[in-house]
Enzyme design. Sequence first.
Site, PDB file in Angstrom:
ATOM      1  N   SER A   1       0.860  -1.190   0.000  1.00 52.38           N
ATOM      2  CA  SER A   1       0.000   0.000   0.000  1.00 52.38           C
ATOM      3  C   SER A   1       0.890   1.232   0.000  1.00 52.38           C
ATOM      4  O   SER A   1       2.002   1.205   0.568  1.00 52.38           O
ATOM      5  CB  SER A   1      -0.901   0.021   1.236  1.00 52.38           C
ATOM      6  OG  SER A   1      -1.542   1.285   1.367  1.00 52.38           O
TER       7      SER A   1
ATOM      8  N   TYR B   1      -1.521  -0.444  10.637  1.00 52.31           N
ATOM      9  CA  TYR B   1      -1.627  -0.857   9.236  1.00 52.31           C
ATOM     10  C   TYR B   1      -0.524  -0.211   8.409  1.00 52.31           C
ATOM     11  O   TYR B   1       0.146  -0.886   7.614  1.00 52.31           O
ATOM     12  CB  TYR B   1      -2.993  -0.476   8.681  1.00 52.31           C
ATOM     13  CG  TYR B   1      -3.144  -0.732   7.205  1.00 52.31           C
ATOM     14  CD1 TYR B   1      -3.419  -2.001   6.717  1.00 52.31           C
ATOM     15  CD2 TYR B   1      -2.985   0.308   6.283  1.00 52.31           C
ATOM     16  CE1 TYR B   1      -3.540  -2.239   5.357  1.00 52.31           C
ATOM     17  CE2 TYR B   1      -3.104   0.082   4.923  1.00 52.31           C
ATOM     18  CZ  TYR B   1      -3.379  -1.190   4.465  1.00 52.31           C
ATOM     19  OH  TYR B   1      -3.487  -1.421   3.112  1.00 52.31           O
TER      20      TYR B   1
END
Length: 247
Positions: free
Chosen positions: A143, A156
């Site tokens: 990501s 995250y």
Amino acid sequence: MRLDGKVALVTGGAGGIGAATVRTLAAAGAVVLAGYNSSAAAAEALVADLPGAGHRAVAAPVTDSAALAALAATVEAEFGRLDILVNCAGTTRFVPHGDLDALDDALIDTILAVNVRGPIAATRAFRPLLAATGDGLVVNISSVAAQSAMGSNIAYCASKAALDNLTKSLARALAPAIRVVSVAPGLVDTEFVKGLDQAWRDRQAALTPLGRLARPQEIADAVVAVAATLTFTTGTVIPVEGGRLLG
């Protein structure tokens, strides 16, 4: 971009990005194993609709190393090879970055176990099969949160930064028999994201130079490009984020 004769495993294969990747690999000619943890029915339905033959939905819980080792033995016995491993399984939960109390230990442990330990465990389990081809490939779905430190929560973001670092370490450790590459999406317009607040989604699109969110298909296309075209690429992170990192 053809992958005829290749066998690919996609962990998290029933999710939005995972399912698009499974379909695109199959359309390119690969035999695809759609790995799932708790979404057996969705994985079975996905596989039943794929072009070509030999595809399978398989239990691939990335936090269970014994199960991954057993799956590797099954793949070797039934398919005789594995050419491509896509580490797509991931988890998160929205927690404001400043709310450290809501970011409880259990959530942190789950995120790190799935998003970091999972790819290590899967790569470890399938390394012999990937190396035996002489041209194995691991694609980690990362990501842009790894670089921007903006995402669903700080754990995250940290997990994706660790995954990109892992990509580089593994690329060095497993060369030349296995390439390792990260594909790093920006915010992807999956069914999960479509269920979030529309005003928030519109804001994220407006912050992206190309003016929209990524489509799952675009992430899948990047994976297939790494497998079929970018064959001298390893140890790097390929962003698919519409210029979001430009600020």
